[in-house]
Design an enzyme around this catalytic site. Sequence first.
Site, PDB file in Angstrom:
ATOM      1  N   ASP A 122     -36.100  12.256 -29.007  1.00 51.91           N
ATOM      2  CA  ASP A 122     -36.963  13.221 -28.323  1.00 51.91           C
ATOM      3  C   ASP A 122     -37.463  14.215 -29.374  1.00 51.91           C
ATOM      4  OD1 ASP A 122     -34.848  14.947 -28.776  1.00 51.91           O
ATOM      5  OD2 ASP A 122     -34.518  15.462 -26.676  1.00 51.91           O
ATOM      6  N   HIS A 123     -38.111  15.283 -28.919  1.00 55.25           N
ATOM      7  CA  HIS A 123     -38.677  16.268 -29.854  1.00 55.25           C
ATOM      8  C   HIS A 123     -37.613  16.906 -30.742  1.00 55.25           C
ATOM      9  CE1 HIS A 123     -37.592  18.041 -26.020  1.00 55.25           C
ATOM     10  NE2 HIS A 123     -37.302  19.153 -26.668  1.00 55.25           N
ATOM     11  N   CYS A 173     -31.184  12.814 -30.116  1.00 50.02           N
ATOM     12  CA  CYS A 173     -31.731  13.931 -29.350  1.00 50.02           C
ATOM     13  C   CYS A 173     -30.970  15.168 -29.831  1.00 50.02           C
ATOM     14  CB  CYS A 173     -31.657  13.705 -27.833  1.00 50.02           C
ATOM     15  SG  CYS A 173     -30.019  13.693 -27.087  1.00 50.02           S
ATOM     16  N   THR A 191     -28.254  16.746 -28.817  1.00 48.98           N
ATOM     17  CA  THR A 191     -26.814  16.508 -28.909  1.00 48.98           C
ATOM     18  C   THR A 191     -26.461  15.033 -29.075  1.00 48.98           C
ATOM     19  OG1 THR A 191     -26.736  16.249 -26.517  1.00 48.98           O
ATOM     20  CG2 THR A 191     -26.280  18.472 -27.389  1.00 48.98           C
ATOM     21  N   HIS A 218     -14.339  -1.759 -33.384  1.00 52.07           N
ATOM     22  CA  HIS A 218     -13.706  -2.030 -32.090  1.00 52.07           C
ATOM     23  C   HIS A 218     -14.694  -2.256 -30.949  1.00 52.07           C
ATOM     24  CE1 HIS A 218      -9.473  -0.208 -33.103  1.00 52.07           C
ATOM     25  NE2 HIS A 218      -9.927  -1.039 -34.037  1.00 52.07           N
ATOM     26  N   ARG A 254      -9.064  -9.419 -30.347  1.00 56.51           N
ATOM     27  CA  ARG A 254      -8.817  -8.793 -29.043  1.00 56.51           C
ATOM     28  C   ARG A 254      -9.953  -7.855 -28.643  1.00 56.51           C
ATOM     29  NH1 ARG A 254      -6.179  -5.973 -32.866  1.00 56.51           N
ATOM     30  NH2 ARG A 254      -6.008  -3.708 -32.734  1.00 56.51           N
ATOM     31  N   HIS A 255     -10.667  -7.341 -29.620  1.00 54.55           N
ATOM     32  CA  HIS A 255     -11.778  -6.427 -29.314  1.00 54.55           C
ATOM     33  C   HIS A 255     -12.958  -7.185 -28.703  1.00 54.55           C
ATOM     34  CE1 HIS A 255      -9.519  -3.371 -31.314  1.00 54.55           C
ATOM     35  NE2 HIS A 255      -9.471  -4.083 -32.426  1.00 54.55           N
TER      36      HIS A 255
END
Length: 151
Positions: free
Chosen positions: A18-19, A75, A77, A108, A142-143
């Site tokens: 975003d901006h 963005c 955050t 993982h 396993r992952h």
Amino acid sequence: MSEKLIARAGDTVAVASDHAGIALKTMLSKDLESMGFKVLDLGTNDETSVDYPDFGHALAKAVTGGQASAGVVVCGTGIGISIAANRHAGARAALVHDDFTAKMSREHNDANILALGARTVGEEAARGLLKTFFSTEFEGGRHARRVEKLG
Ligand code: RB5
């Protein structure tokens, strides 16, 4: 290069922000090109205020639809745009803040989208996280079973 990296030199990596994330997106795009990737820039590309879901959705569609091998979303955050991206089946967007989470998201979770917060991570730190994300292999084993259950 390994099959277990999320993208190899010559592959396309999509970027979107975003901006709030434009400056970081631009910087990371240059780094991606230096790493040998083709960059598909899905915007935004000016400072006009926009809605982060539009860009998170567009990027996730590019990755899950096969237009790009992997993606980077930014963005303020990294939270909103990663939530948007993760609403698409097959998208595994990881919001990372440090080298450990960047590494684990690949080893993982086989994350195929790196999410960063332009207002929470410094530019140099973000560049390091980008490098870690694209140079870390999925461990499988396993992952792989757990990732499969993500749907
Ligand atoms: C935009 O101001 C801001 O809300 C956005 O960039 C992001 O941080 C949302 O999660």
